[in-house]
Design a protein around this motif. Structure first.
Motif, PDB file in Angstrom:
ATOM      1  N   ALA A 161       0.833  -1.205   0.000  1.00  0.00           N
ATOM      2  CA  ALA A 161       0.000   0.000   0.000  1.00  0.00           C
ATOM      3  C   ALA A 161       0.867   1.253   0.000  1.00  0.00           C
ATOM      4  O   ALA A 161       0.563   2.241  -0.680  1.00  0.00           O
ATOM      5  CB  ALA A 161      -0.930   0.002   1.210  1.00  0.00           C
ATOM      6  N   ALA A 162       1.953   1.213   0.752  1.00  0.00           N
ATOM      7  CA  ALA A 162       2.858   2.363   0.807  1.00  0.00           C
ATOM      8  C   ALA A 162       3.499   2.623  -0.554  1.00  0.00           C
ATOM      9  O   ALA A 162       3.578   3.770  -1.008  1.00  0.00           O
ATOM     10  CB  ALA A 162       3.933   2.143   1.864  1.00  0.00           C
ATOM     11  N   LEU A 163       3.927   1.575  -1.222  1.00  0.00           N
ATOM     12  CA  LEU A 163       4.553   1.745  -2.535  1.00  0.00           C
ATOM     13  C   LEU A 163       3.544   2.267  -3.559  1.00  0.00           C
ATOM     14  O   LEU A 163       3.876   3.117  -4.392  1.00  0.00           O
ATOM     15  CB  LEU A 163       5.163   0.420  -3.008  1.00  0.00           C
ATOM     16  N   ARG A 164       2.296   1.798  -3.481  1.00  0.00           N
ATOM     17  CA  ARG A 164       1.259   2.315  -4.386  1.00  0.00           C
ATOM     18  C   ARG A 164       0.991   3.794  -4.105  1.00  0.00           C
ATOM     19  O   ARG A 164       0.782   4.589  -5.031  1.00  0.00           O
ATOM     20  CB  ARG A 164      -0.036   1.500  -4.232  1.00  0.00           C
ATOM     21  N   SER A 165       0.977   4.152  -2.836  1.00  0.00           N
ATOM     22  CA  SER A 165       0.744   5.546  -2.452  1.00  0.00           C
ATOM     23  C   SER A 165       1.884   6.435  -2.929  1.00  0.00           C
ATOM     24  O   SER A 165       1.663   7.552  -3.411  1.00  0.00           O
ATOM     25  CB  SER A 165       0.582   5.636  -0.929  1.00  0.00           C
ATOM     26  N   MET A 166       3.107   5.940  -2.811  1.00  0.00           N
ATOM     27  CA  MET A 166       4.267   6.690  -3.287  1.00  0.00           C
ATOM     28  C   MET A 166       4.201   6.876  -4.803  1.00  0.00           C
ATOM     29  O   MET A 166       4.505   7.959  -5.323  1.00  0.00           O
ATOM     30  CB  MET A 166       5.543   5.952  -2.876  1.00  0.00           C
ATOM     31  N   TYR A 167       3.798   5.824  -5.500  1.00  0.00           N
ATOM     32  CA  TYR A 167       3.647   5.911  -6.953  1.00  0.00           C
ATOM     33  C   TYR A 167       2.595   6.951  -7.332  1.00  0.00           C
ATOM     34  O   TYR A 167       2.790   7.752  -8.263  1.00  0.00           O
ATOM     35  CB  TYR A 167       3.251   4.541  -7.507  1.00  0.00           C
ATOM     36  N   ARG A 168       1.506   6.979  -6.611  1.00  0.00           N
ATOM     37  CA  ARG A 168       0.407   7.902  -6.937  1.00  0.00           C
ATOM     38  C   ARG A 168       0.829   9.357  -6.848  1.00  0.00           C
ATOM     39  O   ARG A 168       0.475  10.170  -7.714  1.00  0.00           O
ATOM     40  CB  ARG A 168      -0.776   7.643  -5.984  1.00  0.00           C
ATOM     41  N   VAL A 217      23.060  -2.953   3.129  1.00  0.00           N
ATOM     42  CA  VAL A 217      22.098  -1.919   2.745  1.00  0.00           C
ATOM     43  C   VAL A 217      21.927  -1.988   1.230  1.00  0.00           C
ATOM     44  O   VAL A 217      22.855  -2.361   0.511  1.00  0.00           O
ATOM     45  CB  VAL A 217      22.607  -0.526   3.175  1.00  0.00           C
ATOM     46  N   ALA A 218      20.736  -1.643   0.757  1.00  0.00           N
ATOM     47  CA  ALA A 218      20.507  -1.561  -0.683  1.00  0.00           C
ATOM     48  C   ALA A 218      19.692  -0.297  -0.990  1.00  0.00           C
ATOM     49  O   ALA A 218      18.867   0.122  -0.191  1.00  0.00           O
ATOM     50  CB  ALA A 218      19.777  -2.794  -1.205  1.00  0.00           C
ATOM     51  N   VAL A 219      19.972   0.280  -2.138  1.00  0.00           N
ATOM     52  CA  VAL A 219      19.157   1.385  -2.662  1.00  0.00           C
ATOM     53  C   VAL A 219      18.374   0.839  -3.844  1.00  0.00           C
ATOM     54  O   VAL A 219      18.952   0.358  -4.818  1.00  0.00           O
ATOM     55  CB  VAL A 219      20.036   2.571  -3.123  1.00  0.00           C
ATOM     56  N   HIS A 220      17.062   0.909  -3.754  1.00  0.00           N
ATOM     57  CA  HIS A 220      16.171   0.545  -4.851  1.00  0.00           C
ATOM     58  C   HIS A 220      15.683   1.819  -5.542  1.00  0.00           C
ATOM     59  O   HIS A 220      15.369   2.804  -4.877  1.00  0.00           O
ATOM     60  CB  HIS A 220      14.976  -0.255  -4.352  1.00  0.00           C
ATOM     61  N   ARG A 221      15.591   1.765  -6.861  1.00  0.00           N
ATOM     62  CA  ARG A 221      15.110   2.920  -7.627  1.00  0.00           C
ATOM     63  C   ARG A 221      14.126   2.461  -8.700  1.00  0.00           C
ATOM     64  O   ARG A 221      14.335   1.455  -9.368  1.00  0.00           O
ATOM     65  CB  ARG A 221      16.287   3.643  -8.294  1.00  0.00           C
ATOM     66  N   GLY A 222      13.025   3.192  -8.799  1.00  0.00           N
ATOM     67  CA  GLY A 222      12.023   2.916  -9.831  1.00  0.00           C
ATOM     68  C   GLY A 222      11.416   4.208 -10.325  1.00  0.00           C
ATOM     69  O   GLY A 222      11.422   5.218  -9.615  1.00  0.00           O
ATOM     70  N   TYR A 223      10.890   4.181 -11.562  1.00  0.00           N
ATOM     71  CA  TYR A 223      10.390   5.395 -12.205  1.00  0.00           C
ATOM     72  C   TYR A 223       8.899   5.286 -12.502  1.00  0.00           C
ATOM     73  O   TYR A 223       8.366   4.190 -12.738  1.00  0.00           O
ATOM     74  CB  TYR A 223      11.120   5.621 -13.534  1.00  0.00           C
ATOM     75  N   LYS A 224       8.236   6.427 -12.496  1.00  0.00           N
ATOM     76  CA  LYS A 224       6.867   6.525 -12.982  1.00  0.00           C
ATOM     77  C   LYS A 224       6.933   7.045 -14.412  1.00  0.00           C
ATOM     78  O   LYS A 224       7.346   8.189 -14.637  1.00  0.00           O
ATOM     79  CB  LYS A 224       6.044   7.469 -12.101  1.00  0.00           C
ATOM     80  N   ILE A 225       6.586   6.224 -15.347  1.00  0.00           N
ATOM     81  CA  ILE A 225       6.717   6.591 -16.764  1.00  0.00           C
ATOM     82  C   ILE A 225       5.444   7.262 -17.263  1.00  0.00           C
ATOM     83  O   ILE A 225       4.344   6.811 -16.947  1.00  0.00           O
ATOM     84  CB  ILE A 225       7.043   5.350 -17.622  1.00  0.00           C
ATOM     85  N   GLY A 282       3.472  -0.384  -9.880  1.00  0.00           N
ATOM     86  CA  GLY A 282       3.374   0.422 -11.088  1.00  0.00           C
ATOM     87  C   GLY A 282       4.679   1.046 -11.536  1.00  0.00           C
ATOM     88  O   GLY A 282       4.754   1.624 -12.627  1.00  0.00           O
ATOM     89  N   LEU A 283       5.714   0.944 -10.718  1.00  0.00           N
ATOM     90  CA  LEU A 283       6.998   1.553 -11.059  1.00  0.00           C
ATOM     91  C   LEU A 283       7.704   0.753 -12.150  1.00  0.00           C
ATOM     92  O   LEU A 283       7.567  -0.465 -12.225  1.00  0.00           O
ATOM     93  CB  LEU A 283       7.883   1.655  -9.819  1.00  0.00           C
ATOM     94  N   GLU A 284       8.442   1.442 -12.987  1.00  0.00           N
ATOM     95  CA  GLU A 284       9.143   0.808 -14.098  1.00  0.00           C
ATOM     96  C   GLU A 284      10.640   1.064 -14.004  1.00  0.00           C
ATOM     97  O   GLU A 284      11.096   1.883 -13.213  1.00  0.00           O
ATOM     98  CB  GLU A 284       8.581   1.328 -15.427  1.00  0.00           C
ATOM     99  N   ARG A 285      11.385   0.318 -14.814  1.00  0.00           N
ATOM    100  CA  ARG A 285      12.856   0.410 -14.833  1.00  0.00           C
ATOM    101  C   ARG A 285      13.420   0.262 -13.418  1.00  0.00           C
ATOM    102  O   ARG A 285      14.348   0.951 -13.020  1.00  0.00           O
ATOM    103  CB  ARG A 285      13.305   1.737 -15.463  1.00  0.00           C
ATOM    104  N   CYS A 286      12.840  -0.647 -12.666  1.00  0.00           N
ATOM    105  CA  CYS A 286      13.264  -0.832 -11.277  1.00  0.00           C
ATOM    106  C   CYS A 286      14.618  -1.552 -11.222  1.00  0.00           C
ATOM    107  O   CYS A 286      14.858  -2.489 -11.980  1.00  0.00           O
ATOM    108  CB  CYS A 286      12.222  -1.628 -10.497  1.00  0.00           C
ATOM    109  N   GLU A 287      15.450  -1.113 -10.332  1.00  0.00           N
ATOM    110  CA  GLU A 287      16.770  -1.714 -10.145  1.00  0.00           C
ATOM    111  C   GLU A 287      17.221  -1.453  -8.715  1.00  0.00           C
ATOM    112  O   GLU A 287      16.636  -0.629  -8.010  1.00  0.00           O
ATOM    113  CB  GLU A 287      17.784  -1.115 -11.127  1.00  0.00           C
ATOM    114  N   TYR A 288      18.260  -2.167  -8.297  1.00  0.00           N
ATOM    115  CA  TYR A 288      18.786  -1.925  -6.957  1.00  0.00           C
ATOM    116  C   TYR A 288      20.308  -1.961  -6.978  1.00  0.00           C
ATOM    117  O   TYR A 288      20.932  -2.547  -7.865  1.00  0.00           O
ATOM    118  CB  TYR A 288      18.227  -2.913  -5.929  1.00  0.00           C
TER     119      TYR A 288
END
Length: 249
Positions: free
Chosen positions: A149-156, A241-249, A227-233
């Motif tokens: 739910a948090a990730l969907r909210s962040m995407y929105r 520790v890891a950094v994850h990154r994703g984009y809203k296209i 819903g995020l795209e081009r996701c990578e870590y």
């Protein structure tokens, strides 16, 4: 054994509605010593992890950033330098005591003009759609009850072309690091918490919550499902520790 009404609080199973209050109690307890404990527990390396996360965000002058679980403002200060006077950073946290500490610290540093503060739950962000160029959550997602739910909210609330950055403790990529890290987390970290913050149990929870957090590939899949795209870590310190990154296209 979990069901739809329970979730984990460290290694314990608790009712979902109880977890928010339990996490709040942990951070109420550690807020005053949060910064010094971060330095002690990570030997100062958390500052490097945060700088790398901000670099990977590609935040530029004039942009708007939401710093979720922003706590005492480390990431907000780094983002503020990047967005400049024409940009804006919202320091947000579910915990009022952490937010108060962050606000006081930023004022002490003379950083206040383009900073806003918001007490929010990451699962249901009270911002309009397409509001931010970057949404970052640093060392906070593992404490969220409903991560999906948090990730969907962040995407929105992310603008098209914007990016989500998740900086979080993760899972070591080799057995030796895992063994040393486990010993440190379960034997030394709670003792440091007891000595410095006068709170051994909260730091035992923090160690347990890290182990219950999704592994790198699983979190990447969760971001894609949101819903995020081009996701990578990017693994840091052998995956501690890891950094994850994703984009809203």
């Amino acid at each position: 054994m979990t069901n739809e009404n329970t979730t984990h609080f460290g290694f314990k199973q608790v009712a979902k509605e109880e977890k928010v209050q339990m996490v709040r109690s942990v951070f109420d307890s550690v807020a005053g010593k949060y910064d010094i404990m971060n330095d002690l527990m990570s030997f100062g390396i958390h500052r490097i992890w945060k700088r790398i996360a901000v670099q990977l965000s590609n935040v530029r002058s004039g942009e708007s950033v939401l710093d979720l679980a922003g706590g005492t403002g480390d990431l907000t200060m780094l983002f503020e330098k990047r967005v400049g006077k024409k940009g804006q950073v919202v320091l947000a946290d579910i915990n009022a005591e952490m937010l108060r500490n962050g606000r006081d610290r930023l004022i002490d540093h003379g950083i206040i003009g383009n900073i806003r503060f918001a007490q929010v739950n990451a699962e249901c962000l009270p911002f309009e759609d397409n509001s931010f160029d970057c949404v970052c959550i640093g060392f906070g997602l593992r404490n969220v009850t409903d991560k999906d739910a948090a990730l969907r909210s962040m995407y929105r609330v992310l603008k098209p072309g914007g990016r989500v950055i998740v900086l979080e403790f993760s899972h070591p990529t080799d057995k030796l690091t895992e063994k040393v890290y486990d010993f440190y987390s379960f034997n030394l970290m709670p003792k440091i918490g007891k000595f410095v913050a006068k709170d051994e149990e909260s730091y035992r929870y923090l160690a347990e919550s890290i182990r219950m957090h999704p592994k790198q590939d699983e979190l990447k899949k969760m971001m894609e499902n949101a819903g995020l795209e081009r996701c990578e870590y990017f693994n840091l310190s052998q995956g501690i520790v890891a950094v994850h990154r994703g984009y809203k296209i």
